[in-house]
Design a protein around this motif. Structure first.
Motif, PDB file in Angstrom:
ATOM      1  N   GLY A  16      16.111  -1.703   0.322  1.00  0.00           N
ATOM      2  CA  GLY A  16      14.761  -2.166   0.083  1.00  0.00           C
ATOM      3  C   GLY A  16      13.713  -1.242   0.701  1.00  0.00           C
ATOM      4  O   GLY A  16      14.026  -0.405   1.538  1.00  0.00           O
ATOM      5  N   PRO A  17      12.454  -1.374   0.269  1.00  0.00           N
ATOM      6  CA  PRO A  17      12.015  -2.248  -0.816  1.00  0.00           C
ATOM      7  C   PRO A  17      11.952  -1.553  -2.174  1.00  0.00           C
ATOM      8  O   PRO A  17      11.298  -2.056  -3.087  1.00  0.00           O
ATOM      9  CB  PRO A  17      10.618  -2.657  -0.352  1.00  0.00           C
ATOM     10  CG  PRO A  17      10.114  -1.424   0.351  1.00  0.00           C
ATOM     11  CD  PRO A  17      11.324  -0.811   1.017  1.00  0.00           C
TER      12      PRO A  17
ATOM     13  N   ALA B 183       7.734  16.911  12.634  1.00  0.00           N
ATOM     14  CA  ALA B 183       7.242  15.567  12.307  1.00  0.00           C
ATOM     15  C   ALA B 183       8.413  14.636  12.019  1.00  0.00           C
ATOM     16  O   ALA B 183       9.469  15.066  11.561  1.00  0.00           O
ATOM     17  CB  ALA B 183       6.305  15.604  11.105  1.00  0.00           C
ATOM     18  N   GLU B 184       8.193  13.366  12.310  1.00  0.00           N
ATOM     19  CA  GLU B 184       9.053  12.281  11.858  1.00  0.00           C
ATOM     20  C   GLU B 184       8.167  11.290  11.109  1.00  0.00           C
ATOM     21  O   GLU B 184       7.214  10.763  11.689  1.00  0.00           O
ATOM     22  CB  GLU B 184       9.737  11.575  13.028  1.00  0.00           C
ATOM     23  CG  GLU B 184      10.948  12.289  13.574  1.00  0.00           C
ATOM     24  CD  GLU B 184      11.591  11.501  14.700  1.00  0.00           C
ATOM     25  OE1 GLU B 184      12.799  11.260  14.626  1.00  0.00           O
ATOM     26  OE2 GLU B 184      10.866  11.129  15.657  1.00  0.00           O
ATOM     27  N   VAL B 185       8.474  11.069   9.849  1.00  0.00           N
ATOM     28  CA  VAL B 185       7.636  10.220   9.007  1.00  0.00           C
ATOM     29  C   VAL B 185       8.322   8.872   8.825  1.00  0.00           C
ATOM     30  O   VAL B 185       9.444   8.809   8.301  1.00  0.00           O
ATOM     31  CB  VAL B 185       7.396  10.879   7.634  1.00  0.00           C
ATOM     32  CG1 VAL B 185       6.511   9.984   6.760  1.00  0.00           C
ATOM     33  CG2 VAL B 185       6.769  12.258   7.802  1.00  0.00           C
ATOM     34  N   ARG B 186       7.663   7.815   9.268  1.00  0.00           N
ATOM     35  CA  ARG B 186       8.167   6.464   9.013  1.00  0.00           C
ATOM     36  C   ARG B 186       7.885   6.101   7.556  1.00  0.00           C
ATOM     37  O   ARG B 186       6.754   6.186   7.096  1.00  0.00           O
ATOM     38  CB  ARG B 186       7.496   5.457   9.938  1.00  0.00           C
ATOM     39  CG  ARG B 186       7.910   5.567  11.393  1.00  0.00           C
ATOM     40  CD  ARG B 186       9.299   5.029  11.611  1.00  0.00           C
ATOM     41  NE  ARG B 186       9.753   5.254  12.985  1.00  0.00           N
ATOM     42  CZ  ARG B 186      10.974   4.968  13.403  1.00  0.00           C
ATOM     43  NH1 ARG B 186      11.859   4.468  12.555  1.00  0.00           N
ATOM     44  NH2 ARG B 186      11.323   5.208  14.657  1.00  0.00           N
ATOM     45  N   THR B 187       8.938   5.666   6.848  1.00  0.00           N
ATOM     46  CA  THR B 187       8.822   5.483   5.400  1.00  0.00           C
ATOM     47  C   THR B 187       8.670   4.032   4.961  1.00  0.00           C
ATOM     48  O   THR B 187       8.277   3.779   3.822  1.00  0.00           O
ATOM     49  CB  THR B 187      10.065   6.053   4.697  1.00  0.00           C
ATOM     50  OG1 THR B 187      11.220   5.295   5.105  1.00  0.00           O
ATOM     51  CG2 THR B 187      10.253   7.524   5.037  1.00  0.00           C
TER      52      THR B 187
ATOM     53  N   PRO C  41      10.874  -1.683  12.884  1.00  0.00           N
ATOM     54  CA  PRO C  41      10.268  -2.482  11.807  1.00  0.00           C
ATOM     55  C   PRO C  41       9.506  -1.631  10.804  1.00  0.00           C
ATOM     56  O   PRO C  41       9.184  -2.118   9.703  1.00  0.00           O
ATOM     57  CB  PRO C  41       9.321  -3.425  12.563  1.00  0.00           C
ATOM     58  CG  PRO C  41       9.049  -2.755  13.864  1.00  0.00           C
ATOM     59  CD  PRO C  41      10.312  -2.009  14.208  1.00  0.00           C
ATOM     60  N   ASP C  42       9.242  -0.366  11.142  1.00  0.00           N
ATOM     61  CA  ASP C  42       8.544   0.537  10.228  1.00  0.00           C
ATOM     62  C   ASP C  42       9.508   1.335   9.349  1.00  0.00           C
ATOM     63  O   ASP C  42       9.085   2.242   8.632  1.00  0.00           O
ATOM     64  CB  ASP C  42       7.653   1.494  11.015  1.00  0.00           C
ATOM     65  CG  ASP C  42       6.536   0.769  11.740  1.00  0.00           C
ATOM     66  OD1 ASP C  42       5.961  -0.172  11.162  1.00  0.00           O
ATOM     67  OD2 ASP C  42       6.254   1.124  12.898  1.00  0.00           O
ATOM     68  N   GLY C  43      10.794   0.998   9.426  1.00  0.00           N
ATOM     69  CA  GLY C  43      11.758   1.579   8.504  1.00  0.00           C
ATOM     70  C   GLY C  43      12.330   2.914   8.935  1.00  0.00           C
ATOM     71  O   GLY C  43      12.111   3.398  10.052  1.00  0.00           O
ATOM     72  N   ASP C  44      13.089   3.498   8.016  1.00  0.00           N
ATOM     73  CA  ASP C  44      13.784   4.760   8.267  1.00  0.00           C
ATOM     74  C   ASP C  44      12.814   5.931   8.308  1.00  0.00           C
ATOM     75  O   ASP C  44      11.679   5.841   7.819  1.00  0.00           O
ATOM     76  CB  ASP C  44      14.836   5.004   7.185  1.00  0.00           C
ATOM     77  CG  ASP C  44      16.001   4.033   7.286  1.00  0.00           C
ATOM     78  OD1 ASP C  44      16.239   3.492   8.376  1.00  0.00           O
ATOM     79  OD2 ASP C  44      16.681   3.824   6.260  1.00  0.00           O
ATOM     80  N   THR C  45      13.313   7.061   8.843  1.00  0.00           N
ATOM     81  CA  THR C  45      12.465   8.238   8.994  1.00  0.00           C
ATOM     82  C   THR C  45      12.928   9.392   8.103  1.00  0.00           C
ATOM     83  O   THR C  45      14.096   9.478   7.716  1.00  0.00           O
ATOM     84  CB  THR C  45      12.464   8.756  10.447  1.00  0.00           C
ATOM     85  OG1 THR C  45      13.790   9.163  10.799  1.00  0.00           O
ATOM     86  CG2 THR C  45      11.979   7.693  11.404  1.00  0.00           C
TER      87      THR C  45
END
Length: 349
Positions: A317-318, A288-292, A268-272
């Motif tokens: 989206g978004p 690191a993996e950043v949730r975008t 639910p926090d989107g792609d990384t």
């Protein structure tokens, strides 16, 4: 200081955004209808006010768009791409190279410095033929990028359908294939990045990065290692890696890092965005993996002083977000966003 960013898309539009870093603000200034899926955009090599775009459709086209000082554009020329679904373009000094995904060829169109900026003569540089084990995505060759490596004097063309990276060089004024770099069967090479003598190839279908030492010809490339772009690989067929970038190290960000976008994450926090330390290419270290918060994260591009900011877009989206590099480049922090439809590619102008 205001920065302007042009955005290609999987709509019919090229958008113009204004980024105000002091206010952490990103705004849509205007949009221009140019045709179906102007997904990849580049600057004209001799006229910085002119943008070139591939129109990714069955009867592929390229367009030249001229912008005024307020970055409002108008289409000044349109011609065939010489194939179907041009998903990548590369402006050179006097020609535009085009990768036509569905017809498996690379074509060239002469460029000129004045209107109409592109000529209406399209030449097939190379028709590729090949296939891989994936019966859905690899029944034929699919060039997915045309990348210029100045230090080698070569074009590199990752072929998602044939599991190869083709190497091309000029011979007698024509581009010819000089070698092919084989990749993992079923990997689906999509994009490449080159740093300090090492070629990093992003495998779309298996979400991996393969590293090779790539010396000048005739010395053959040497495989180094391959790593997943995900800390915990997910057994999902629609998890697809998309973009690979290596910003040039500088005084603010001295450590070389590799940034990869991953699409279609079920979180639910989107792609990384995965960040790798490539100081030692024999051991690529995921730092690191950043949730975008983005969905179907395709394109992203660094810009600003010292490549301080990263613009990225979610085609499902978004919209578009700006991230600032922190901790010497080991991390990203979201600082601005705006909603636009189906962003895929970017230019800092």
């Amino acid at each position: 200081m205001v920065y302007h960013i042009l955005v290609g898309s999987y709509s019919n539009e090229i958008y113009t955004l204004a980024f105000h870093p002091d206010a952490c603000s990103l705004m849509l200034l205007s949009s221009l209808t140019v045709g179906h899926h102007p997904s990849w955009i580049e600057r004209h090599p001799s006229n910085p006010s002119v943008i070139l775009a591939g129109i990714e459709q069955a009867d592929g086209q390229v367009v030249a768009v001229e912008y005024d000082k307020q970055w409002r554009g108008k289409v000044v020329c349109r011609t065939t791409s010489g194939g179907a679904d041009p998903c990548t373009i590369l402006p050179m000094k006097d020609e535009l190279l085009i990768g036509n995904y569905s017809t498996g060829n690379v074509t060239a169109i002469p460029l000129v410095s004045k209107t109409p900026y592109i000529q209406e003569t399209t030449t097939v540089v190379q028709q590729f033929k090949g296939q891989g084990p994936d019966t859905t995505r690899q029944t034929a060759s699919h060039p997915h990028q045309v990348a210029w490596i100045p230090s080698l004097g070569e074009l590199l063309v990752p072929d998602l359908g044939a599991d190869q990276v083709h190497r091309l060089a000029k011979n007698g004024g024509k581009w010819v294939v000089t070698d092919n770099i084989p990749l993992k069967a079923g990997g689906g090479p999509r994009h490449v990045a080159f740093y300090n003598g090492v070629l990093y190839t992003l495998m779309e279908l298996t979400s991996e990065v393969a590293a090779h030492y790539l010396p000048p010809l005739p010395t053959a490339p040497a495989f180094i290692t391959s790593v997943s772009t995900l800390s915990v690989p997910l057994p999902l067929p629609d998890m697809l890696a998309a973009e690979i970038l290596i910003p040039t190290p500088n005084s603010q960000f001295p450590t070389p890092y590799l940034y990869v976008s991953n699409r279609n994450d079920p979180s639910p926090d989107g792609d990384t965005i995965a960040i790798f330390d490539i100081s030692h290419p024999e051991k690529l270290t995921l730092v690191a993996e950043v949730r975008t918060g983005l969905r179907h994260l395709r394109g992203m591009v660094f810009g600003g002083p010292d490549d301080r900011w990263l613009v990225a877009g979610g085609a499902h989206g978004p919209g578009v977000k700006i991230f600032e590099r922190t901790n010497g480049g080991r991390m990203l922090k979201e600082i601005a966003s705006v909603e636009v439809a189906a962003p895929t590619g970017f230019l800092w102008v």
